[in-house]
Enzyme design. Structure first.
Site, mmCIF file in Angstrom:
data_model
loop_
_atom_site.group_PDB
_atom_site.id
_atom_site.type_symbol
_atom_site.label_atom_id
_atom_site.label_comp_id
_atom_site.label_asym_id
_atom_site.label_seq_id
_atom_site.Cartn_x
_atom_site.Cartn_y
_atom_site.Cartn_z
ATOM 1 N N CYS A 119 1.196 -1.066 -0.050
ATOM 2 C CA CYS A 119 0.771 -0.443 0.196
ATOM 3 C C CYS A 119 1.091 1.510 0.149
ATOM 4 C CB CYS A 119 -0.583 -0.060 1.262
ATOM 5 S SG CYS A 119 -2.084 1.642 1.466
ATOM 6 N N GLU A 128 -3.942 0.665 -5.589
ATOM 7 C CA GLU A 128 -3.200 -0.192 -6.071
ATOM 8 C C GLU A 128 -3.313 -0.008 -8.057
ATOM 9 O OE1 GLU A 128 -0.910 -1.542 -4.821
ATOM 10 O OE2 GLU A 128 -1.711 -2.022 -2.598
#
Length: 212
Positions: A2, A107
């Site tokens: 992340c 993402e």
């Protein structure tokens, strides 16, 4: 991993969500693109009162024994499978667990060798949520004491898997207290380090990071 997330919720919303008095919070603005090495609000337990509090910390974990804060450039995420044993995170996992408020994380899906497409991931309800994190305080060889954090990651759920092979550990609100409570340091809550239920989440393509 992340590497970017968004926190759109106001301080008033987050104070209510995490059970903290608004007047006790440091000031911070919403962000649509929280980046590594930036300063972000983190929820932890106050060492003296045991109550929840917001603290501003730099994203990129620097262990208390580090002589150089540059180690934080490579520690924005920690693999949940490794934190109990890895010396870098082991003590923080026992005693300094925290929550990182968010409304979405990003993402990138690889389309071809030159192209990646960004996606945002949030809750179906539109509510804020919290990543499982670890925090640390250190005194670098030069400069002031520094408080930093990392976001724990796990295997992707069915929603995230087509985009990336990892996702942040997202905690259910009823698990916030157990996650932060130091309890027995020899028995940290490893059972909470799991993929969040895909059916409670949604994802959507964004034209640019921060464009949620």
């Amino acid at each position: 991993m992340c590497g970017r997330f968004a926190r759109r919720s106001t301080q008033e919303v987050l104070a209510d969500w995490f059970g903290v008095e608004p007047e006790d919070m440091p000031w911070f603005a919403p962000t649509h693109n929280a980046t590594p090495q930036s300063t972000q609000p983190v929820v932890r337990l106050n060492n003296e009162t045991g109550k929840r509090e917001f603290a501003l910390m730099r994203w990129g974990f620097v262990p208390y024994w580090a002589k150089d804060a540059k180690v934080g450039y490579s520690t924005i995420n920690a693999r949940s499978e490794e934190v109990a044993a890895k010396p870098l995170y082991r003590e923080a996992f026992k005693r300094r667990r925290c929550l990182i408020p968010a409304d979405a994380f990003y993402e990138w899906q690889r389309i071809d060798s030159r192209t990646k497409k960004p996606f945002a991931f949030g809750m179906q309800s539109g509510a804020p949520y919290a990543f499982a994190g670890l925090w640390e305080r250190c005194k670098p060889k030069e400069g002031d004491p520094l408080e930093t954090f990392t976001i724990l990651t796990t295997d992707p759920n069915e929603l995230a898997e087509p985009v990336h092979n990892r996702m942040p550990v997202i905690l259910e609100p009823h698990d916030y207290t157990r996650w932060m409570d130091p309890g027995d340091p020899t028995r940290p809550p490893t059972d909470l380090l799991r993929p969040y239920p895909a059916e409670k989440m949604r994802s959507w393509a964004v034209s640019m990071v921060g464009g949620i």
